[in-house]
Design an enzyme around this catalytic site. Structure first.
Site, PDB file in Angstrom:
ATOM      1  N   CYS C 244      40.627  37.645  39.398  1.00 47.46           N
ATOM      2  CA  CYS C 244      39.669  36.540  39.406  1.00 47.46           C
ATOM      3  C   CYS C 244      38.782  36.589  40.638  1.00 47.46           C
ATOM      4  O   CYS C 244      37.563  36.587  40.553  1.00 47.46           O
ATOM      5  CB  CYS C 244      40.404  35.201  39.354  1.00 47.46           C
ATOM      6  N   HIS C 245      39.395  36.618  41.844  1.00 43.34           N
ATOM      7  CA  HIS C 245      38.597  36.565  43.063  1.00 43.34           C
ATOM      8  C   HIS C 245      38.968  37.668  44.042  1.00 43.34           C
ATOM      9  O   HIS C 245      38.627  37.613  45.212  1.00 43.34           O
ATOM     10  CB  HIS C 245      38.730  35.194  43.734  1.00 43.34           C
ATOM     11  N   GLY C 246      39.766  38.652  43.571  1.00 38.63           N
ATOM     12  CA  GLY C 246      40.013  39.830  44.371  1.00 38.63           C
ATOM     13  C   GLY C 246      40.986  39.663  45.516  1.00 38.63           C
ATOM     14  O   GLY C 246      40.730  40.130  46.615  1.00 38.63           O
TER      15      GLY C 246
END
Lengths: 332, 62, 281
Positions: C244-246
């Site tokens: 999703c956001h690494g």
């Protein structure tokens, strides 16, 4: 003047007690404004519609008419119609009372009997009847040990899912699973039993008049139909079943199951055990309930006694005191 | 006489003693009552409860 | 015609209450609240208007009854007429006693006040004891109804067979609706997890603190950033990677890079060596 006035007042007062005197009454009528007793006919109507003859006649007519209408509609008199003796054909034979081992107010279930009853249910009844409200975990500590129940549950496949691929899959049963159903739905159950639906047995003991006595009597009560009674093809005669014709055939026969604990598996023994099991299934809280009832009765009984004592104790000074009025000395 | 007086002087005389004694006794009574009624219940229903018959089944398997 | 037989004073007094023919007084159906007793001057202002020592004139009239042989009425007055200020001699109330008679209560009195005192306190205290015990049970009962019910508790534990998970493999199971990562780590991975400088981490935690046995890593598979499910065996640190956001997690599930603030959460679990099972919950 003064003595005259006093005399008049005295007369007035005495006349209040002699209003029945015919001569006195009219003369004092005005000054009192009311007469207390009279033999003369009253000038105003003394009563309202409530005592009129028309009302009486109307009420009587309404009562008789509504009773007649009810009797015409339902074929029996209201209220007293229900007192009729139960008919064998409509309500079934009244089951006899049986000396259950858990009958008394302090008697727990016989758990060995529950265990045998589960065996009967699993081997006989479960072919047609579901037990939806009982999970495997409910058996733990009641009739089976944890490991036994885990084993029994694992023998049954349950559908679970969806998994990572979004598909349903089969897995062995766990303690949290509920008892497997013999039929996937009601239609399948009806189709498999010539249109008759085998009821779910979870609450059957609570759901039938006569409770455990009825279930036991029904299981052991199959007989040949008496002379003059014809039972349709596919039905069986059982006098305890309302109507007499039941779709379920007799299933319990001597020696049908083999109890591991060596109890002879007679028909009545199996019926008693499975009924005890079903009674437990309907009332799993039974043992705890009776035990708490015993405790509550003791606690509330002693609390009542103690509070009665305390009430009397606290009130004694109030009840036994004497209040004396000492009038002040005359000031004149 | 003296026993009653001893009790009175020991427990009932001061509310600061009386009330804690009542609460402590309530705690003890709760435990004792539970034990007592359970003992009676178990003796009344001897041989019927699961804990009385458990050994029949668990030992067979092990 | 009637003649006066004797010159005696006979009085035909109206009774103070009306009577039945048997002489039983009739209870009045009406209480005349308006009627008042004649004013009594308490003797302050000379002789009263009515003299109590003389029967009133209307009471002493001789009455003849017409049509009954001219007889004088036979009603004799045995009591003086009731006039204000005089005693009523006929009444139903009890005689006045100078000193009321008090029954003997001595048999009711206790012989030992101290015994009674102790008993009363004991019984009142006993009521307190039983009530407090009852109240405690009641409160406990209500509180225990807030606890998880039996069917929830039955689902609250998940067992995983350890033999089914080969070394170096991830398994994701569902526990209370959340994914749980179970990784059977290899010795190299354990070494790698231990070689990290803990102090340099964003959420400093040793690998020992995160595992019960170093071979088995059990974590909640929920990214601590915004709750995505990280992907296993990927990311810059050889552990998990949140798409999703690494966020990058290492082989111990510790946050190494990305927006997530803390390490992956460790659920409550036990390792049952004997049965070869991990019990989550």
């Amino acid at each position: 003047m003064a003595s005259k006035a006093t005399t008049a007042r005295t007369l007035l007062r005495s006349s209040a007690w002699s209003t029945s005197s015919r001569t006195a009454a009219p003369s004092f009528k005005q000054s009192f404004g009311a007469r207390f007793a009279s033999t003369q006919s009253s000038t105003a109507p003394a009563s309202s519609v409530f005592t009129s003859g028309a009302t009486l006649a109307a009420a009587t007519g309404l009562t008789v008419g509504s009773i007649a209408w009810y009797t015409h509609l339902y074929g029996e008199l209201p209220l007293i119609g229900g007192v009729s003796a139960s008919s064998l054909a409509d309500n079934g034979l009244h089951p006899a009372e049986h000396p259950w081992s858990h009958k008394g107010v302090l008697d727990s279930f016989d758990h060995a009997s529950i265990r045998r009853g589960y065996q009967v249910y699993r081997e006989v009844c479960a072919a047609c009847h579901s037990l939806d409200r009982i999970a495997w975990r409910n058996l733990v500590g009641v009739s089976h040990a944890v490991d036994e129940v885990k084993e029994m549950a694992a023998e049954v496949e349950y559908e679970d899912g969806p998994n990572d691929q979004g598909e349903m899959f089969q897995r062995p049963g766990k303690l949290s699973d509920y008892m497997p159903k013999p039929y996937p739905n009601e239609e399948a159950a009806r189709a498999g039993n010539a249109g008759a639906l085998p009821p779910d047995l979870s609450l059957i003991v609570k759901a039938r008049h006569g409770a455990a006595d009825y279930v036991y009597s029904l299981l052991t009560g199959y007989i040949d139909p008496p002379a003059g009674v014809t039972v349709r093809e596919g039905l069986n005669y059982n006098p305890y079943f309302p109507g007499g014709a039941i779709a379920m055939a007799r299933v319990l026969f001597d020696g049908l199951v083999e109890y591991p604990d060596g109890t002879p598996a007679t028909t009545s023994q199996m019926a008693k055990d499975v009924t005890t099991f079903l009674h437990w299934a309907a009332e799993p809280e039974h043992d705890e309930r009776k035990k708490i009832g015993l405790q509550a009765l003791i606690i509330f009984g002693s609390l009542l006694t103690l509070s009665l004592y305390t009430k009397r104790f606290k009130w004694t000074p109030l009840k036994t005191r004497k209040i004396v009025y000492v009038p002040p000395k005359d000031a004149h | 006489m003296s026993l009653a007086n001893n009790f009175y002087n020991l427990i009932f005389k001061r509310n600061s003693v009386y009330v804690p004694v009542v609460f402590a006794s309530a705690f003890a009574f709760g435990i004792g009552f539970d034990l007592g009624t359970t003992a009676f219940w178990d003796s009344w229903n001897k041989g019927k409860q699961w804990k009385d018959i458990r050994h029949n089944y668990v030992q067979q398997e092990e | 015609m009637s003649t006066l037989a004797r010159s005696v004073t006979r009085v035909n007094l109206a009774p103070t209450v009306s009577q039945f023919s048997t002489g039983v007084p009739k209870a009045p159906v009406f209480v005349n609240f308006a009627a008042k007793a004649p004013h009594d001057a308490h003797g302050h202002h000379g002789p009263s208007a009515i003299r109590s020592d003389v029967a009133p004139s209307w009471a002493t009239e001789v009455k003849l009854r017409n049509g009954f042989n001219g007889l004088v009425s036979k009603t004799h007055v045995t009591a003086p007429p009731t006039v204000p200020g005089s005693f009523r001699h006929i009444h139903t109330s009890r005689a006045v006693q100078e000193a009321p008679e008090v029954p003997d209560y001595s048999s009711y009195k206790t012989s030992s006040g101290s015994n009674n005192r102790a008993l009363s306190y004991f019984l009142v205290g006993s009521m307190g004891v039983v009530s407090a015990s009852l109240a405690k049970s009641t409160v406990t009962g209500f509180l225990s109804s807030m606890a998880a019910s039996a069917d929830v508790l039955a689902l609250a534990k998940v067992e995983v067979e350890m033999a089914n998970i080969p070394e170096g493999k991830n398994v994701i199971i569902k526990w209370r609706g959340k994914p749980v990562f179970i990784r059977h780590r290899t010795p190299e991975e354990i070494e790698e997890a231990n070689s990290v400088d803990v102090k340099a981490l964003r959420d400093p935690q040793t690998d020992e603190a995160r595992t019960k046995q170093p071979e088995w890593l059990v974590m909640l598979g929920v990214c601590t950033h915004l709750g995505c499910v990280p992907i296993g065996e990927s990311g810059d640190y050889g552990g998990w990677f949140c798409p999703c956001h690494g966020s990058h997690y290492d082989i111990s599930g510790r946050i190494r890079a990305g927006p997530a603030p803390t390490n992956l959460e460790i659920p409550e679990y036990t390792i049952d060596e004997g049965a070869g099972k991990i019990v989550v919950g």
